[in-house]
Every structure is written in C-alpha cells, then in structure tokens.
Design a protein around this motif. Structure first.
Motif, mmCIF file in Angstrom:
data_model
loop_
_atom_site.group_PDB
_atom_site.id
_atom_site.type_symbol
_atom_site.label_atom_id
_atom_site.label_comp_id
_atom_site.label_asym_id
_atom_site.label_seq_id
_atom_site.Cartn_x
_atom_site.Cartn_y
_atom_site.Cartn_z
ATOM 1 N N VAL A 25 0.788 -0.683 -0.069
ATOM 2 C CA VAL A 25 0.190 -0.045 0.047
ATOM 3 C C VAL A 25 1.129 1.315 -0.647
ATOM 4 O O VAL A 25 0.409 2.317 0.176
ATOM 5 C CB VAL A 25 -1.152 0.653 1.152
ATOM 6 N N TYR A 26 2.245 1.395 -0.254
ATOM 7 C CA TYR A 26 3.133 1.849 -0.618
ATOM 8 C C TYR A 26 2.900 3.398 -1.037
ATOM 9 O O TYR A 26 2.030 2.398 -2.671
ATOM 10 C CB TYR A 26 4.301 2.326 -0.282
ATOM 11 N N GLU A 27 2.724 4.498 -0.584
ATOM 12 C CA GLU A 27 2.633 5.199 -1.548
ATOM 13 C C GLU A 27 3.949 6.661 -1.982
ATOM 14 O O GLU A 27 4.611 7.398 -0.961
ATOM 15 C CB GLU A 27 1.618 6.734 -1.462
ATOM 16 N N PRO A 28 5.049 6.653 -3.229
ATOM 17 C CA PRO A 28 6.117 6.636 -3.419
ATOM 18 C C PRO A 28 5.787 8.723 -3.503
ATOM 19 O O PRO A 28 4.897 8.874 -3.133
ATOM 20 C CB PRO A 28 6.023 6.022 -4.987
ATOM 21 N N SER A 29 7.487 9.129 -2.652
ATOM 22 C CA SER A 29 7.439 10.292 -3.118
ATOM 23 C C SER A 29 7.944 10.691 -3.892
ATOM 24 O O SER A 29 9.167 9.670 -4.412
ATOM 25 C CB SER A 29 7.920 10.690 -1.321
ATOM 26 N N PRO A 30 8.032 12.018 -4.377
ATOM 27 C CA PRO A 30 9.468 12.702 -5.288
ATOM 28 C C PRO A 30 10.757 12.347 -4.748
ATOM 29 O O PRO A 30 11.347 11.849 -5.531
ATOM 30 C CB PRO A 30 9.049 14.318 -4.862
ATOM 31 N N ALA A 31 11.142 11.868 -3.986
ATOM 32 C CA ALA A 31 12.511 11.915 -3.462
ATOM 33 C C ALA A 31 13.017 10.109 -3.622
ATOM 34 O O ALA A 31 14.019 10.341 -4.633
ATOM 35 C CB ALA A 31 12.618 11.929 -1.595
ATOM 36 N N ASP A 32 11.805 9.551 -4.028
ATOM 37 C CA ASP A 32 11.999 7.944 -4.636
ATOM 38 C C ASP A 32 12.035 8.742 -5.992
ATOM 39 O O ASP A 32 12.806 7.244 -6.727
ATOM 40 C CB ASP A 32 10.561 7.428 -4.349
ATOM 41 N N ALA A 33 10.940 9.083 -6.666
ATOM 42 C CA ALA A 33 11.483 9.651 -8.372
ATOM 43 C C ALA A 33 12.878 9.886 -8.324
ATOM 44 O O ALA A 33 13.403 9.332 -9.311
ATOM 45 C CB ALA A 33 10.199 9.866 -8.548
ATOM 46 N N VAL A 34 13.403 10.205 -7.332
ATOM 47 C CA VAL A 34 14.720 11.469 -7.899
ATOM 48 C C VAL A 34 15.816 9.807 -7.671
ATOM 49 O O VAL A 34 16.750 10.059 -8.363
ATOM 50 C CB VAL A 34 14.984 12.383 -6.692
ATOM 51 N N ALA A 35 15.862 9.674 -6.785
ATOM 52 C CA ALA A 35 16.419 7.802 -6.680
ATOM 53 C C ALA A 35 16.463 6.882 -7.488
ATOM 54 O O ALA A 35 17.464 6.924 -8.092
ATOM 55 C CB ALA A 35 16.040 7.283 -5.674
ATOM 56 N N MET A 36 15.259 6.609 -7.942
ATOM 57 C CA MET A 36 15.011 5.759 -9.831
ATOM 58 C C MET A 36 15.084 6.588 -10.399
ATOM 59 O O MET A 36 16.264 6.219 -11.642
ATOM 60 C CB MET A 36 13.246 5.915 -9.208
ATOM 61 N N SER A 47 9.108 8.515 -13.221
ATOM 62 C CA SER A 47 10.944 8.749 -12.866
ATOM 63 C C SER A 47 11.550 9.089 -14.639
ATOM 64 O O SER A 47 12.407 9.460 -14.505
ATOM 65 C CB SER A 47 11.938 8.273 -11.676
ATOM 66 N N ALA A 48 10.900 8.255 -15.376
ATOM 67 C CA ALA A 48 11.722 7.994 -16.641
ATOM 68 C C ALA A 48 12.685 7.936 -16.442
ATOM 69 O O ALA A 48 14.241 7.398 -17.211
ATOM 70 C CB ALA A 48 11.912 9.239 -17.111
ATOM 71 N N THR A 49 13.438 6.558 -15.498
ATOM 72 C CA THR A 49 14.600 5.864 -14.751
ATOM 73 C C THR A 49 14.823 5.030 -16.234
ATOM 74 O O THR A 49 14.032 4.640 -16.644
ATOM 75 C CB THR A 49 14.300 4.891 -14.234
ATOM 76 N N LYS A 50 16.611 4.837 -16.361
ATOM 77 C CA LYS A 50 17.486 4.721 -17.598
ATOM 78 C C LYS A 50 17.958 3.002 -17.127
ATOM 79 O O LYS A 50 18.528 3.017 -17.163
ATOM 80 C CB LYS A 50 18.251 5.149 -18.239
ATOM 81 N N ALA A 51 17.022 2.642 -16.131
ATOM 82 C CA ALA A 51 18.985 1.950 -14.766
ATOM 83 C C ALA A 51 18.042 0.897 -15.227
ATOM 84 O O ALA A 51 16.610 0.780 -15.916
ATOM 85 C CB ALA A 51 17.928 1.912 -12.778
#
Length: 306
Positions: free
Chosen positions: A64-75, A99-103
């Motif tokens: 049920v976790y709701e991600p934060s902006p900091a999570d998107a930055v990390a991703m 996050s549009a991550t390329k990881a």
C-alpha cells in the motif's frame, strides 16, 4: 637537487593520476531496492561497491506504499533497480513512469517457481497473474535465487566488480544454507498436530510449502484487502476445528484483528512475525537472517512454550 625535485614531482603527478583513475573506477554503483528485505540481500552482495537507496523502509508495507518525489529522484539516478515482481510492489509501475529511469530493472523472482495463494483468498475478478503469491522470499531456497539474480545484475552493470559480487554472493549463500538447516530442525521439533498458526495476512505460503507449517490468515495475500465479519467468523470456526496452536501479529499490519481472533478463540498471541519488511535497525529482525531467526523462535516458543 633539481633532478630530485623533478623526479618527486613526476612521481606525485603519476600517483595523483593513478589515484584519480582509481577513484573514478571505484565510484559506487547506484542501486535502488524496492523494500528492506531486498536491500539487505543487496548489501550482502554489493558490499562497499554500491550506494544503496531503499524505497519502502523498516516495518513498511509495500502493498500500500505511496511513493514520494524523493523516491522518483532516486530511481531517476539509479544504475540498477532491484524489485520483487509478481505484483508485490503496487506502486512500482507508477514510480518507473514518473522517474523516467533508464536504470536496469532486475526482477529478483526470475527463476523462482511461483505458487498461487490459497483458494479462500482468490479473487475471481483478478487479472491474469494476480492470483500469484508474491512473497517468494519467505522460502530461504528462493532467497538464494534472489541473491544470484542480484549478483548477475551487478555483474552486468559493473563488470570490474563481478568477481567481488560473486564471492560475496557465495559467502552469503553459505550463511543462508546454515539458517535453512536451523529452520528445518526447529519445525521438525514441533509435533505435526501443532503445526498450525494464525497470522494477519497470507504472507507465508512459500514458508508453509517449504517447511511444513500451516498458516491461516483472515486477510488475503495483500494487506489492501479488508476481511469481512463473515471472513473472520469463518476463520474463527476453522481455527477451532483445526486446533491452531498460536496466533501472531505481523510487523506491517494492525494488531486489532489478531487480538479479536485471539479473544474469540482463547488462543494466546504468540508474538510478532516479520513478513514483508525488516524491523528497525535496533529491532529483532534488522536483517533477513535475523528475520528468519526471530520468526522461527517466536513460532517454536509459542507452540512449545519454550
């Protein structure tokens, strides 16, 4: 004298250049783990070659976790993202998109043989694949598959560190082997007719299948579901029929429901089991190995009274 100074300067330049190259080479791999159990595996494999960020922290509920902006930055800044898969992390696709991550996204249940959760918790309207129990890490044999998949992901992202990752994975797997032996021995010491316990949600299916303990739960495989009064009444009836030996609170769920069941059945609450998350660093399950030690000690102690 001048020659000596020039030689010393040349040596200093060579040393500094080598140091700079070494520092650049040794820049840690940026790793994001979706929740604490995966993060612990990653620490054991990656050691000081990784810089690790964990999204869902200690005692957190990934369902049920709701991600934060900091999570998107990390991703967005990650080299490798480690996830469970099997629909465990309900937030995952939204976070990947935001996050549009390329990881590289490494799904650690690759090569795990999945099981479906129990028929009484099945949702007839669930999309294809969503009847699969995602808690594969509750089997230590599966945990070893997670560790191998992490080592493979790290080797792909950082070939220079591959020998180190593989050596760390081998050493940690040996520790997991030892813990699995302890778990099996503890279960064997419990009489078969007493190997029935109650937990909040259906998180221990893989543990049950691997080690021969039966878990009953009023909630389904995800803590998002709220059991109805009829569900609870049915469980109370089943408990009385199956003679459950103990009931347990989980670290990620509200204790109220379990306390109600304990009251209605007369079965004592045996303690806290760690299901989907590790404890705080100063708690009894701050690592995966400690989680297994805690859970089996709580179960054995509540059933056998030791």
């Amino acid at each position: 004298m001048l020659k000596s100074i020039r030689a010393a300067l040349a040596t200093s330049v060579i040393t500094l250049t080598a140091f700079s190259a070494s520092s650049a080479f040794a820049e840690p791999l940026k790793v994001v783990a979706s929740f604490t159990i995966i993060a612990d595996f990653a620490k054991n494999v990656g050691g000081d070659r990784i810089n690790l960020t964990t999204i869902v922290g200690p005692d957190g509920d990934a369902h049920v976790y709701e991600p934060s902006p900091a999570d998107a930055v990390a991703m967005a800044g990650a080299d490798v993202v480690l996830v469970n898969g099997l629909h465990f992390e309900g937030f995952l696709q939204r976070l990947v998109d935001a996050s549009a991550t390329k990881a590289t996204i490494a799904v650690l249940t690759k090569d795990v043989t999945p099981i479906n959760f129990k028929p009484e918790f099945a949702d007839a309207d669930a999309a294809e694949g969503e009847d699969t129990d995602p808690h594969a890490f509750q089997s230590i044999a599966n945990a070893k598959i997670y560790v191998k998949n992490i080592a493979d992901a790290f080797c792909t992202a950082d070939a220079a560190g591959c020998d180190s990752y593989k050596a760390n994975a081998t050493a940690y797997t040996a520790k997991l082997d030892a813990v699995e032996g302890e778990v099996k021995a503890a279960i064997q010491s419990i009489p078969e007719e007493k190997r029935v316990v109650i937990t909040s949600h259906d998180a221990f299916g893989y543990f049950e299948k691997a080690y021969g303990l039966t878990f009953l739960a009023p909630e389904g495989v995800s803590t998002e579901s709220e059991p109805s009064a009829a569900d609870v009444a049915k469980l109370v009836s089943q408990v009385q029929q199956d003679k459950a030996a103990a009931v347990f609170i989980e670290n990620i769920t509200n204790a109220r429901l379990i306390e109600q069941i304990a009251s209605e059945t007369g079965i004592k609450v045996g303690g806290t089991l760690y299901s989907d998350a590790l404890s705080q660093p100063d708690g009894p399950a701050s690592t995966y190995i400690d989680l297994m030690h805690n859970n089996i000690a709580q179960i054995k102690g509540a059933i056998l009274g030791s």
